[in-house]
Design an enzyme around this catalytic site. Structure first.
Site, PDB file in Angstrom:
ATOM      1  N   GLY A   1      -9.212  -8.279  -2.662  1.00 24.07           N
ATOM      2  CA  GLY A   1      -9.416  -9.311  -1.236  1.00 24.07           C
ATOM      3  C   GLY A   1      -8.942 -11.212  -1.903  1.00 24.07           C
TER       4      GLY A   1
ATOM      5  N   LYS B   1     -20.588 -14.753   0.801  1.00 23.14           N
ATOM      6  CA  LYS B   1     -22.222 -14.815   0.672  1.00 23.14           C
ATOM      7  C   LYS B   1     -23.110 -14.042  -0.079  1.00 23.14           C
ATOM      8  CE  LYS B   1     -22.516 -14.034   6.008  1.00 23.14           C
ATOM      9  NZ  LYS B   1     -22.584 -13.226   6.124  1.00 23.14           N
TER      10      LYS B   1
ATOM     11  N   GLY C   1     -13.848  -3.310   0.515  1.00 25.29           N
ATOM     12  CA  GLY C   1     -14.985  -2.197   0.634  1.00 25.29           C
ATOM     13  C   GLY C   1     -15.861  -1.369  -0.861  1.00 25.29           C
TER      14      GLY C   1
ATOM     15  N   ARG D   1       0.629  -1.183  -0.211  1.00 25.62           N
ATOM     16  CA  ARG D   1       0.493   0.214  -0.273  1.00 25.62           C
ATOM     17  C   ARG D   1       1.283   1.217  -0.220  1.00 25.62           C
ATOM     18  NH1 ARG D   1      -4.952  -2.133   3.334  1.00 25.62           N
ATOM     19  NH2 ARG D   1      -6.071  -2.769   2.149  1.00 25.62           N
TER      20      ARG D   1
HETATM   21  P1  AMP Z   1     -15.884 -12.871   0.314  1.00 24.59           P
HETATM   22  O1  AMP Z   1     -15.231 -11.992   1.452  1.00 24.59           O
HETATM   23  O2  AMP Z   1     -17.506 -12.399   0.228  1.00 24.59           O
HETATM   24  O3  AMP Z   1     -15.032 -12.223  -1.187  1.00 24.59           O
HETATM   25  O4  AMP Z   1     -15.823 -14.371   0.436  1.00 24.59           O
HETATM   26  C1  AMP Z   1     -14.417 -15.658   0.716  1.00 24.59           C
HETATM   27  C2  AMP Z   1     -14.524 -16.513   1.305  1.00 24.59           C
HETATM   28  O5  AMP Z   1     -15.677 -17.512   0.824  1.00 24.59           O
HETATM   29  C3  AMP Z   1     -13.359 -16.814   1.221  1.00 24.59           C
HETATM   30  O6  AMP Z   1     -12.771 -16.854   2.582  1.00 24.59           O
HETATM   31  C4  AMP Z   1     -13.532 -18.326   0.760  1.00 24.59           C
HETATM   32  O7  AMP Z   1     -13.101 -19.419   2.014  1.00 24.59           O
HETATM   33  C5  AMP Z   1     -14.871 -18.282   0.956  1.00 24.59           C
HETATM   34  N1  AMP Z   1     -15.535 -19.334   0.558  1.00 24.59           N
HETATM   35  C6  AMP Z   1     -15.581 -19.483  -1.057  1.00 24.59           C
HETATM   36  N2  AMP Z   1     -16.225 -20.720  -1.211  1.00 24.59           N
HETATM   37  C7  AMP Z   1     -16.988 -21.810  -0.477  1.00 24.59           C
HETATM   38  C8  AMP Z   1     -17.462 -22.784  -0.384  1.00 24.59           C
HETATM   39  N3  AMP Z   1     -17.669 -23.619  -0.895  1.00 24.59           N
HETATM   40  N4  AMP Z   1     -17.489 -22.870   1.062  1.00 24.59           N
HETATM   41  C9  AMP Z   1     -17.384 -22.052   2.083  1.00 24.59           C
HETATM   42  N5  AMP Z   1     -16.589 -21.228   2.127  1.00 24.59           N
HETATM   43  C10 AMP Z   1     -16.825 -20.902   0.570  1.00 24.59           C
END
Ligand code: AMP
Length: 394
Positions: A351, A198, A374, A37
């Site tokens: 991320g 999610k 974010g 950064r």
């Molecule tokens: P996000 O911050 O919403 O981009 O989510 C990232 C997180 O989603 C990571 O820590 C992954 O381990 C988790 N993730 C991705 N696919 C799966 C899955 N099929 N089951 C559980 N966790 C997941």
């Protein structure tokens, strides 16, 4: 979208310039474990210094909750910055106190100074106008270059702009020209790839992108809510039951708009949420009870890669599986490979997806890796980012 004045559109010579950077670096004690950064902020700092500005930098670091706390001091950043710039960086032990005021007043043209963590004051996150005014009084021009906090209206990201002529630095300029360009005038075919944990975190992004893309690829844990909506057996896979109706609506919307919505057809599953779980390769419509989908499968990798291959614009946010674990990193890796090979205008939204691209050494094969998680999500949602909206238009 945004067409904002930059540091090059304002006379900075001899002027005190308050530049908001994102120096929220990972620390191990007082050692910076990743200076990315700081490096990313260098072009703007160098431009200001080389063009005779008296540069006063500010940033937050961690969450000191409005109190002085040496654990969150920016002192190690000043040291690292001085090393990277090859010149001394003056450090003030306070934000709007005597030290900052005295040192700011003594700056000569081209000097660079860093003040303490703006979040030592609770007024920062409250965007308190008096605090913003005090902070602004250190300088004559405001530059925002902290894309990672541009979605927050805080005193140092928005408040100060009410008291000073305000422009953006090179980092923000790059984010808005590349991401903004892709959203307003995308080259088609336009493919968006969304993954991660999610559906609820990405609803806004799906809703906005579904209006613009030709193909929408959904992977990660999110996909299982869509599969459940299609009456598939998803075993113990993560599912947001309260979002099943929404998943149905989004699928109907994609159909109505002629968007090619791609979901996984097969999955790498595990018998528990554990890197050492027992492993099973299963079709998406029939994940047995006792197993959860933790990554997309090889047939899906191929379908997704083929869709990405033909793209002219690609936006990717979120991993295809639990990419932190080697056993379930393949899907994310193959998407990273396909994006890197696509030759498309490719935008990676922060991320895990950015980490995958960097880990594979593909960073220079993609057009842009966003510097804000974010903030880039909110940008992709089409929301107004207060730290950018407040800057002067061209
Ligand atoms: P996000 O911050 O919403 O981009 O989510 C990232 C997180 O989603 C990571 O820590 C992954 O381990 C988790 N993730 C991705 N696919 C799966 C899955 N099929 N089951 C559980 N966790 C997941």
């Amino acid at each position: 979208m945004y067409n904002k004045k930059t540091v090059e559109d304002i006379e900075v010579k001899g002027k005190k310039v308050l530049a908001r950077c994102d120096f929220n670096v990972p620390l191990d004690g007082k050692t910076i474990t990743d200076a990315k950064r700081i490096r990313e902020a260098l072009p703007t700092i160098k431009y200001l210094s080389d063009n005779g500005a008296k540069v006063i930098l500010c940033s937050h670091l961690g969450r000191p909750k409005g109190e002085f706390n040496p654990k969150y001091s920016l002192a190690p950043v000043a040291e690292k910055l001085s090393e990277l710039l090859g010149k001394p960086v003056v450090f003030a032990n306070d934000v709007i106190g005597e030290d900052a005021k005295t040192k700011a007043a003594a700056l000569k043209d081209g000097d660079v100074m860093l003040i303490e963590n703006v979040r030592y004051h609770k007024e920062e996150e409250k965007n308190d106008p008096e605090f913003a005014k005090e902070l602004a009084s250190l300088a004559e021009i405001y530059v925002n270059d902290a894309f990672g906090t541009a979605h927050r209206a805080h005193a140092s990201t928005e408040g100060v702009s009410h008291y000073l002529p305000s422009v953006c630095g090179y980092l923000i300029q790059k984010e808005i020209s590349i991401m903004g360009g892709a959203l307003t005038q995308p080259k088609h075919p336009f493919v968006a790839i969304l993954g991660g944990a999610k559906v609820s975190d990405k609803i806004g992004v799906i809703n906005n992108l579904i209006e613009k893309v030709d193909t929408l690829i959904i992977g990660g844990a999110m996909a299982y809510t869509f599969h459940k909506a299609n009456n598939y057996s998803i075993g113990d896979s993560l599912c947001e039951d309260d979002k099943i109706e929404l998943a149905k609506e989004l699928m109907a919307k994609a159909k109505a708009k002629g968007v090619n919505l791609l979901l996984p057809v097969d999955n790498r599953a595990g018998d528990k949420y554990d890197p050492d779980c027992n492993f099973l390769l299963v079709n998406s419509d029939n994940i047995p009870d006792g197993y959860m989908g933790l990554d997309i499968g090889p047939a899906t990798e191929k379908i997704f890669a083929d869709a990405i291959k033909g793209a002219a614009t690609v936006i990717w946010n979120g991993p295809m599986g639990v990419s932190e674990w080697e056993k379930f990193a393949s899907g994310t890796r193959s998407v990273a490979q396909a994006v890197a090979d696509s030759g498309a205008i490719s935008i990676i939204g922060g991320g895990d997806s950015a980490a995958a691209i960097e880990k594979l050494g593909f960073a220079d094969k993609v057009t842009h890796i966003s510097t804000g998680g974010g903030a880039s999500l909110e940008f992709l949602e089409g929301l107004v980012l207060p730290g950018i909206a407040c800057l002067q238009d061209k």
